[in-house]
Structures are given as C-alpha cells and as structure tokens.
Design a protein around this motif. Sequence first.
Motif, PDB file in Angstrom:
ATOM      1  N   ILE A   1     -18.049  -5.359  17.231  1.00  0.00           N
ATOM      2  CA  ILE A   1     -16.647  -5.125  16.860  1.00  0.00           C
ATOM      3  C   ILE A   1     -16.556  -3.786  16.137  1.00  0.00           C
ATOM      4  CG2 ILE A   1     -14.684  -5.960  15.514  1.00  0.00           C
ATOM      5  CD1 ILE A   1     -15.731  -8.772  15.858  1.00  0.00           C
ATOM      6  N   PRO A   2     -15.720  -2.877  16.604  1.00  0.00           N
ATOM      7  CA  PRO A   2     -15.637  -1.558  15.964  1.00  0.00           C
ATOM      8  C   PRO A   2     -14.857  -1.612  14.653  1.00  0.00           C
ATOM      9  CG  PRO A   2     -13.993  -1.731  17.690  1.00  0.00           C
ATOM     10  CD  PRO A   2     -14.802  -3.000  17.760  1.00  0.00           C
ATOM     11  N   ALA A   3     -15.081  -0.609  13.819  1.00  0.00           N
ATOM     12  CA  ALA A   3     -14.250  -0.444  12.624  1.00  0.00           C
ATOM     13  C   ALA A   3     -12.803  -0.268  13.076  1.00  0.00           C
ATOM     14  CB  ALA A   3     -14.714   0.757  11.819  1.00  0.00           C
ATOM     15  N   ASP A   4     -11.879  -0.897  12.370  1.00  0.00           N
ATOM     16  CA  ASP A   4     -10.489  -0.921  12.802  1.00  0.00           C
ATOM     17  C   ASP A   4      -9.583  -0.604  11.614  1.00  0.00           C
ATOM     18  OD1 ASP A   4      -7.945  -1.505  13.771  1.00  0.00           O
ATOM     19  OD2 ASP A   4      -8.573  -3.306  14.837  1.00  0.00           O
ATOM     20  N   GLU A   5      -8.883   0.530  11.676  1.00  0.00           N
ATOM     21  CA  GLU A   5      -7.993   0.930  10.583  1.00  0.00           C
ATOM     22  C   GLU A   5      -6.843  -0.064  10.396  1.00  0.00           C
ATOM     23  OE1 GLU A   5      -6.588   4.866  11.115  1.00  0.00           O
ATOM     24  OE2 GLU A   5      -8.557   5.812  10.885  1.00  0.00           O
ATOM     25  N   LEU A   6      -6.436  -0.710  11.483  1.00  0.00           N
ATOM     26  CA  LEU A   6      -5.344  -1.681  11.379  1.00  0.00           C
ATOM     27  C   LEU A   6      -5.740  -2.857  10.486  1.00  0.00           C
ATOM     28  CD1 LEU A   6      -3.837  -1.878  14.984  1.00  0.00           C
ATOM     29  CD2 LEU A   6      -2.638  -1.222  12.891  1.00  0.00           C
ATOM     30  N   VAL A   7      -6.979  -3.323  10.623  1.00  0.00           N
ATOM     31  CA  VAL A   7      -7.451  -4.424   9.779  1.00  0.00           C
ATOM     32  C   VAL A   7      -7.437  -3.995   8.315  1.00  0.00           C
ATOM     33  CG1 VAL A   7      -9.432  -5.868   9.193  1.00  0.00           C
ATOM     34  CG2 VAL A   7      -8.849  -5.471  11.600  1.00  0.00           C
ATOM     35  N   THR A   8      -7.885  -2.781   8.047  1.00  0.00           N
ATOM     36  CA  THR A   8      -7.882  -2.260   6.687  1.00  0.00           C
ATOM     37  C   THR A   8      -6.464  -2.174   6.134  1.00  0.00           C
ATOM     38  OG1 THR A   8      -9.873  -0.960   7.145  1.00  0.00           O
ATOM     39  CG2 THR A   8      -8.574  -0.331   5.223  1.00  0.00           C
ATOM     40  N   LYS A   9      -5.540  -1.683   6.943  1.00  0.00           N
ATOM     41  CA  LYS A   9      -4.148  -1.572   6.503  1.00  0.00           C
ATOM     42  C   LYS A   9      -3.546  -2.942   6.204  1.00  0.00           C
ATOM     43  CE  LYS A   9      -3.035   2.776   8.889  1.00  0.00           C
ATOM     44  NZ  LYS A   9      -2.236   3.406   9.965  1.00  0.00           N
ATOM     45  N   PHE A  10      -3.840  -3.927   7.041  1.00  0.00           N
ATOM     46  CA  PHE A  10      -3.326  -5.279   6.809  1.00  0.00           C
ATOM     47  C   PHE A  10      -3.917  -5.864   5.527  1.00  0.00           C
ATOM     48  CE2 PHE A  10      -0.980  -7.363  10.432  1.00  0.00           C
ATOM     49  CZ  PHE A  10      -0.615  -6.177  11.050  1.00  0.00           C
ATOM     50  N   ASP A  11      -5.203  -5.632   5.299  1.00  0.00           N
ATOM     51  CA  ASP A  11      -5.832  -6.130   4.078  1.00  0.00           C
ATOM     52  C   ASP A  11      -5.206  -5.496   2.843  1.00  0.00           C
ATOM     53  OD1 ASP A  11      -7.609  -7.942   5.154  1.00  0.00           O
ATOM     54  OD2 ASP A  11      -9.241  -6.494   5.359  1.00  0.00           O
ATOM     55  N   LEU A  12      -4.998  -4.194   2.877  1.00  0.00           N
ATOM     56  CA  LEU A  12      -4.423  -3.495   1.732  1.00  0.00           C
ATOM     57  C   LEU A  12      -2.989  -3.945   1.451  1.00  0.00           C
ATOM     58  CD1 LEU A  12      -5.760   0.135   2.344  1.00  0.00           C
ATOM     59  CD2 LEU A  12      -6.508  -1.486   0.582  1.00  0.00           C
ATOM     60  N   ALA A  13      -2.285  -4.295   2.510  1.00  0.00           N
ATOM     61  CA  ALA A  13      -0.907  -4.757   2.360  1.00  0.00           C
ATOM     62  C   ALA A  13      -0.820  -6.262   2.122  1.00  0.00           C
ATOM     63  CB  ALA A  13      -0.101  -4.394   3.614  1.00  0.00           C
ATOM     64  N   ASP A  14      -1.983  -6.938   2.059  1.00  0.00           N
ATOM     65  CA  ASP A  14      -2.051  -8.383   1.840  1.00  0.00           C
ATOM     66  C   ASP A  14      -1.287  -9.145   2.925  1.00  0.00           C
ATOM     67  OD1 ASP A  14      -3.127 -10.473   0.418  1.00  0.00           O
ATOM     68  OD2 ASP A  14      -1.423 -10.678  -0.934  1.00  0.00           O
ATOM     69  N   ARG A  15      -1.429  -8.672   4.158  1.00  0.00           N
ATOM     70  CA  ARG A  15      -0.773  -9.326   5.296  1.00  0.00           C
ATOM     71  C   ARG A  15      -1.768 -10.210   6.037  1.00  0.00           C
ATOM     72  NH1 ARG A  15       2.215  -5.185   9.160  1.00  0.00           N
ATOM     73  NH2 ARG A  15       2.708  -7.183  10.160  1.00  0.00           N
ATOM     74  N   THR A  16      -1.280 -11.293   6.587  1.00  0.00           N
ATOM     75  CA  THR A  16      -2.144 -12.167   7.361  1.00  0.00           C
ATOM     76  C   THR A  16      -2.653 -11.450   8.605  1.00  0.00           C
ATOM     77  OG1 THR A  16      -2.247 -14.183   8.705  1.00  0.00           O
ATOM     78  CG2 THR A  16      -0.084 -13.177   8.431  1.00  0.00           C
ATOM     79  N   LEU A  17      -3.934 -11.636   8.905  1.00  0.00           N
ATOM     80  CA  LEU A  17      -4.515 -11.003  10.086  1.00  0.00           C
ATOM     81  C   LEU A  17      -4.067 -11.688  11.375  1.00  0.00           C
ATOM     82  CD1 LEU A  17      -8.168 -10.249   8.888  1.00  0.00           C
ATOM     83  CD2 LEU A  17      -6.085  -8.868   8.672  1.00  0.00           C
ATOM     84  N   LEU A  18      -3.410 -12.814  11.251  1.00  0.00           N
ATOM     85  CA  LEU A  18      -2.859 -13.470  12.437  1.00  0.00           C
ATOM     86  C   LEU A  18      -1.754 -12.634  13.076  1.00  0.00           C
ATOM     87  CD1 LEU A  18      -2.622 -17.203  11.260  1.00  0.00           C
ATOM     88  CD2 LEU A  18      -4.473 -16.070  12.501  1.00  0.00           C
TER      89      LEU A  18
END
Length: 258
Positions: free
Chosen positions: A214-231
């Motif tokens: 699985i590659p590094a993904d900026e979208l996952v980082t952005k969702f984590d920082l914004a406290d958004r569900t990864l769903l």
Amino acid sequence: MSELIAVAGKGGTGKTTFCALTVRHILKKGLGPVLAIDADANLNFNEVLGVDIKQTVGEVRDDLLQNMGMLPAGMSKDAWIELQLADSMVETKDFDLVAMGKPEGTGCYCYVNSVLQRYMEILQHNYPYVVMDNEAGLEHISRGTTKNVSYLLIVSDASPRGVRTAARIRDLVKELKVPVGQMALVLNRLGGEEMTAAALAEAAARDLELAGVIPADELVTKFDLADRTLLDLPDDSPAVAAAGKILDRITGKLALAG
C-alpha cells in the motif's frame, strides 16, 4: 459462517488504518453489516470509523469482579454479563463495534473470560465479516477469545524493525498453533522505488509471504489530521485502491462479489 479478518503489527505501522480500509471495502461490496473488534489496548479503531465508544469489554469484566454480590435480583451472572456486553456495543446501520479494552488486571478472570468467549462466538456468527484490530501480542487470539481466524494480515511499514516484528508475529502464531486459514504480510505507507525495494528485500529475507503493498497516501493523512472517518475516503485514494486489491486477491469472495 462469518469470515474473520484479523490484522496485527507493530504500533505505528498503520494497521488500524488498514482495518478501516478493510471495513470500507467490505461495505462498498455490499457484504455488510460488519462487526469491527478493537482488540488493541490502545483504542483507536473507533476513531478511524467515526464513532464513540460507550464502554469496553474490559470495563464490563472488571465491573463484574468488583460487584459480584450486587447483581440485580433474579438475574444470573451469565445474563448480566451478556446484557452489559450488548450494551457496550456501538451500533450503526453498516457496522457494529466492540472494544475489548485493557488486558486483565489482578484477580481471577477464568469464569468471566469463559462467558466472554461464548458471547463472542455467538456474536461473530451474526455477521458475514468480522474485522479485528489486534496489538502485536495477539492477546485475544492467543487466549481463544476469538477463534477460527480466516485471514491474518500482518501490517508493517518499510522499516526493518517493522518487518522483523511481522516475522515474530508470524512465528508466534505458529508456536501457539493458532488456527489461521491464511497469513500474509501487508507493506504499508511505502514511497518510492528504493524504499519499496528495501522493504521487499527485508520481507524476503524473513521468508514472509506478501499479500501486497500500500503506497503512502496524502489523502489518508489529510483525513487523519481533520479527524474524519476513513470510511469516507474517495474511491480514487491510492490506499483505498491498493487495499481493495489485496483483499480481493486473498479472500476470493470479495472479488467475486464485485
């Protein structure tokens, strides 16, 4: 019969993120509802799923030991435990979540664990898929709290330490003779050809079967920082696409459902 997908790995490698991506993929395939089990004492599966925990199984267990003589009149210990466990479950329209909580403290937990094991076995059969986020020690699997693991996916980042931990988990499973259908490594958050090649070489040196990368993904980082569900990650997220391919490949059923 339900399929139990258990995920383990060293802390910080992104195993909880991979668990969320697994839940997302199953739901997108229309194969829910999913039972999510947070078996890591460092609770955060609920956060990537966007829900709050009411009570952990560990708290139910401790409460019973402390208040054994004060149960409601006419209610058996078994019935009280199952009622409390059911109340501790987080329920949504797509998935339910059970958080195991802290490991056992002092005192005898034999009876409570026996009831817990029976309850979990019954519970798991109500869902086509169960996704379990474990700590590296695999406490609840090794103790038999959850049985019949269909797939054990061990997550590591590109670091040699993470891959070595994955190898130790693999060896622990074999040593404990844990019944696992399939077991494989997922290399997570990889970036660039050099990093990928180094991680693959380390995995090969440890004789680890590879499920995928699985590659590094900026979208996952952005969702984590914004406290958004990864769903809520979009379909074109690189991590979503890569995790989906891994799950389709190892399970077969998910691929056919698509």
